[in-house]
Design a protein around this motif. Structure first.
Motif, mmCIF file in Angstrom:
data_model
loop_
_atom_site.group_PDB
_atom_site.id
_atom_site.type_symbol
_atom_site.label_atom_id
_atom_site.label_comp_id
_atom_site.label_asym_id
_atom_site.label_seq_id
_atom_site.Cartn_x
_atom_site.Cartn_y
_atom_site.Cartn_z
ATOM 1 N N SER A 210 38.368 40.247 45.428
ATOM 2 C CA SER A 210 39.767 40.398 45.824
ATOM 3 C C SER A 210 40.554 39.108 45.640
ATOM 4 O O SER A 210 41.790 39.124 45.645
ATOM 5 C CB SER A 210 39.852 40.863 47.279
ATOM 6 O OG SER A 210 39.259 39.915 48.144
ATOM 7 N N SER A 211 39.832 37.993 45.450
ATOM 8 C CA SER A 211 40.486 36.703 45.203
ATOM 9 C C SER A 211 40.543 36.364 43.719
ATOM 10 O O SER A 211 40.895 35.235 43.354
ATOM 11 C CB SER A 211 39.750 35.591 45.965
ATOM 12 O OG SER A 211 39.734 35.846 47.352
ATOM 13 N N GLY A 212 40.192 37.327 42.869
ATOM 14 C CA GLY A 212 40.343 37.144 41.427
ATOM 15 C C GLY A 212 39.090 36.703 40.690
ATOM 16 O O GLY A 212 39.163 36.391 39.497
ATOM 17 N N VAL A 213 37.926 36.676 41.352
ATOM 18 C CA VAL A 213 36.677 36.251 40.706
ATOM 19 C C VAL A 213 35.856 37.496 40.355
ATOM 20 O O VAL A 213 35.436 38.228 41.259
ATOM 21 C CB VAL A 213 35.857 35.325 41.626
ATOM 22 C CG1 VAL A 213 34.532 34.963 40.967
ATOM 23 C CG2 VAL A 213 36.657 34.069 41.950
ATOM 24 N N PRO A 214 35.604 37.754 39.079
ATOM 25 C CA PRO A 214 34.806 38.928 38.704
ATOM 26 C C PRO A 214 33.344 38.774 39.127
ATOM 27 O O PRO A 214 32.716 37.737 38.898
ATOM 28 C CB PRO A 214 34.920 38.965 37.174
ATOM 29 C CG PRO A 214 36.119 38.127 36.849
ATOM 30 C CD PRO A 214 36.157 37.065 37.903
ATOM 31 N N HIS A 229 37.024 47.539 43.985
ATOM 32 C CA HIS A 229 37.961 46.584 43.404
ATOM 33 C C HIS A 229 37.678 46.465 41.916
ATOM 34 O O HIS A 229 36.523 46.549 41.489
ATOM 35 C CB HIS A 229 37.835 45.213 44.082
ATOM 36 C CG HIS A 229 38.999 44.321 43.825
ATOM 37 N ND1 HIS A 229 39.159 43.607 42.642
ATOM 38 C CD2 HIS A 229 40.086 44.026 44.597
ATOM 39 C CE1 HIS A 229 40.278 42.911 42.705
ATOM 40 N NE2 HIS A 229 40.861 43.144 43.872
ATOM 41 N N GLU A 230 38.718 46.248 41.142
ATOM 42 C CA GLU A 230 38.550 46.171 39.693
ATOM 43 C C GLU A 230 37.705 44.978 39.264
ATOM 44 O O GLU A 230 37.112 44.975 38.171
ATOM 45 C CB GLU A 230 39.924 46.103 39.012
ATOM 46 C CG GLU A 230 40.757 44.886 39.403
ATOM 47 C CD GLU A 230 42.129 44.880 38.746
ATOM 48 O OE1 GLU A 230 42.399 45.808 37.958
ATOM 49 O OE2 GLU A 230 42.923 43.950 39.031
ATOM 50 N N ASN A 231 37.634 43.954 40.094
ATOM 51 C CA ASN A 231 36.824 42.774 39.768
ATOM 52 C C ASN A 231 35.378 42.884 40.247
ATOM 53 O O ASN A 231 34.598 41.944 40.064
ATOM 54 C CB ASN A 231 37.440 41.515 40.394
ATOM 55 C CG ASN A 231 38.689 41.062 39.667
ATOM 56 O OD1 ASN A 231 38.816 41.250 38.461
ATOM 57 N ND2 ASN A 231 39.625 40.486 40.413
ATOM 58 N N ARG A 312 35.238 29.208 41.895
ATOM 59 C CA ARG A 312 36.405 28.878 41.071
ATOM 60 C C ARG A 312 36.206 27.540 40.357
ATOM 61 O O ARG A 312 36.516 27.410 39.170
ATOM 62 C CB ARG A 312 37.653 28.821 41.954
ATOM 63 C CG ARG A 312 38.210 30.188 42.335
ATOM 64 C CD ARG A 312 39.349 30.046 43.321
ATOM 65 N NE ARG A 312 40.089 31.297 43.490
ATOM 66 C CZ ARG A 312 40.967 31.517 44.468
ATOM 67 N NH1 ARG A 312 41.203 30.547 45.370
ATOM 68 N NH2 ARG A 312 41.588 32.668 44.551
#
Length: 355
Positions: A210-214, A229-231, A312
């Motif tokens: 949810s924070s953008g990390v796949p 989630h998509e990631n 990240r």
């Protein structure tokens, strides 16, 4: 020990445990044979049953009551298989009755009984009624749980002799492998986790996604998170043996979570991931940091926010990731954390005991 060894230093060993391919028991059996020991196996599960086999209602009920059945007839099998054996080696053999061990000792008084455990025995859910009654009969209890060897826990468990060993890896399976574009597509991800579903692990991977990390997850029990989630990519199946090594090699970051209900300070993955030459981000504690040093052979986190920050940062540090991963592989080799080395430690401790 006894005078029945086939050659100096070799043992006749009967291993009782889960003998299907996904288990680590066959890895240790192979390691024993590489060391020159003669090994026979007694399976504790019937053919075709493994970690993916759904337990019956009766099996689940017996598990809750801590009185598992003996579906493969292992109790009877050990009495014949262990005749003349130097060592009876138990792994995940929760259904073995104390009566079977007493009978074995009466027939073969020189046979040593060793139990190898990866679970916290202070948790009653890990002790079946049969196992608890058998504990005083065990000559040597080898455990990867350092807390269990403290005097107060050893005494509470009524274990006479205990040995702590670190987790270990299979030299044939857990090794760096080359991966091409097809393998990276099939097995890889920016961040991967291999392991069974648990709620704290789910919260962590959802926080990353949810924070953008796949994140890509391999293991049992995760299906409920499909589409969350998509990631977050849920494979819906485990990755064992050669596939395990490919997932590690094809992933930029490999996560290692601990099971707090098991009071984990390290797990099998703690050693298998670096043995595969993977870059590992691991839950922080003093025990694992003494083995794999922070920022040199692994990277550690204490909470989900720190995990996110580390992922990240390290996803953009390809050269440094490779350096840490290379150091980690060298470290597990230098510390002799292979199955062969652990087995030799255990047998050495057994030789030095007054039984």
């Amino acid at each position: 020990m006894t005078g029945r060894k086939s050659s100096p230093g070799s043992r006749n060993i009967v291993v009782v445990g889960e003998t299907f391919a996904a288990s680590r028991t066959p890895q240790r059996v192979a390691a024993m044979r590489r060391l020159g020991h003669t090994v026979r196996t007694v399976p504790t599960m019937p053919p075709g049953v493994d970690y993916e086999t759904a337990p019956s209602l009766a099996t689940r009920l017996r598990y809750r009551l801590r009185v598992p059945a003996d579906p493969a007839g292992a109790n009877a099998a050990i009495l014949s298989a262990a005749c003349g054996a130097d060592i009876l080696w138990l792994e995940t053999a929760r259904m073995i009755r104390p009566s079977a061990l007493c009978r074995l000792k009466s027939l073969n008084p020189e046979t040593a009984i060793v139990c190898y455990s990866e679970d916290d025995m202070m948790n009653p859910r890990n002790r079946t009624v049969w196992l608890q009654r058998s504990m005083p009969l065990i000559d040597l209890w080898a455990t990867t749980k350092s807390l269990n060897v403290r005097p107060e826990e050893r005494d509470a468990l009524k274990l006479r002799n205990m040995l702590f060993v670190n987790n270990s890896y299979d030299t044939d399976i857990h090794r760096p492998v080359d991966v091409g574009p097809a393998d990276i597509q099939t097995f890889g991800a920016p961040v991967s986790f291999i392991g069974t579903y648990e709620a704290p692990r789910a919260r962590s991977v959802i926080h990353l996604a949810s924070s953008g990390v796949p994140v890509r997850v391999w293991g049992n029990g995760w299906e409920k998170l499909r589409g969350r989630h998509e990631n977050l990519k849920i494979e819906g199946r485990p990755a064992y043996n050669d596939e395990f090594a490919k997932v590690v090699a094809a992933s930029m970051v490999n996560l290692c979570f601990l099971r707090h209900a098991n009071r984990d300070l390290q797990t099998c993955r703690s050693i298998e991931l670096p043995a595969c030459g993977g870059f590992m981000v691991h839950e922080r504690n003093d025990e694992i940091e003494a083995l794999l040093r922070d920022l040199r052979e692994a990277v550690y986190f204490s909470d989900d926010d720190e995990l996110l920050s580390l992922c990240r940062f390290w996803l953009d540090q390809e050269d440094r990731r490779k350096s840490v991963a290379t150091n980690a592989r060298k470290r597990v080799e230098a510390l002799e954390l292979s199955h062969q080395a652990n087995i030799s430690r255990i047998l050495g401790a057994l030789d030095g005991m007054d039984r």
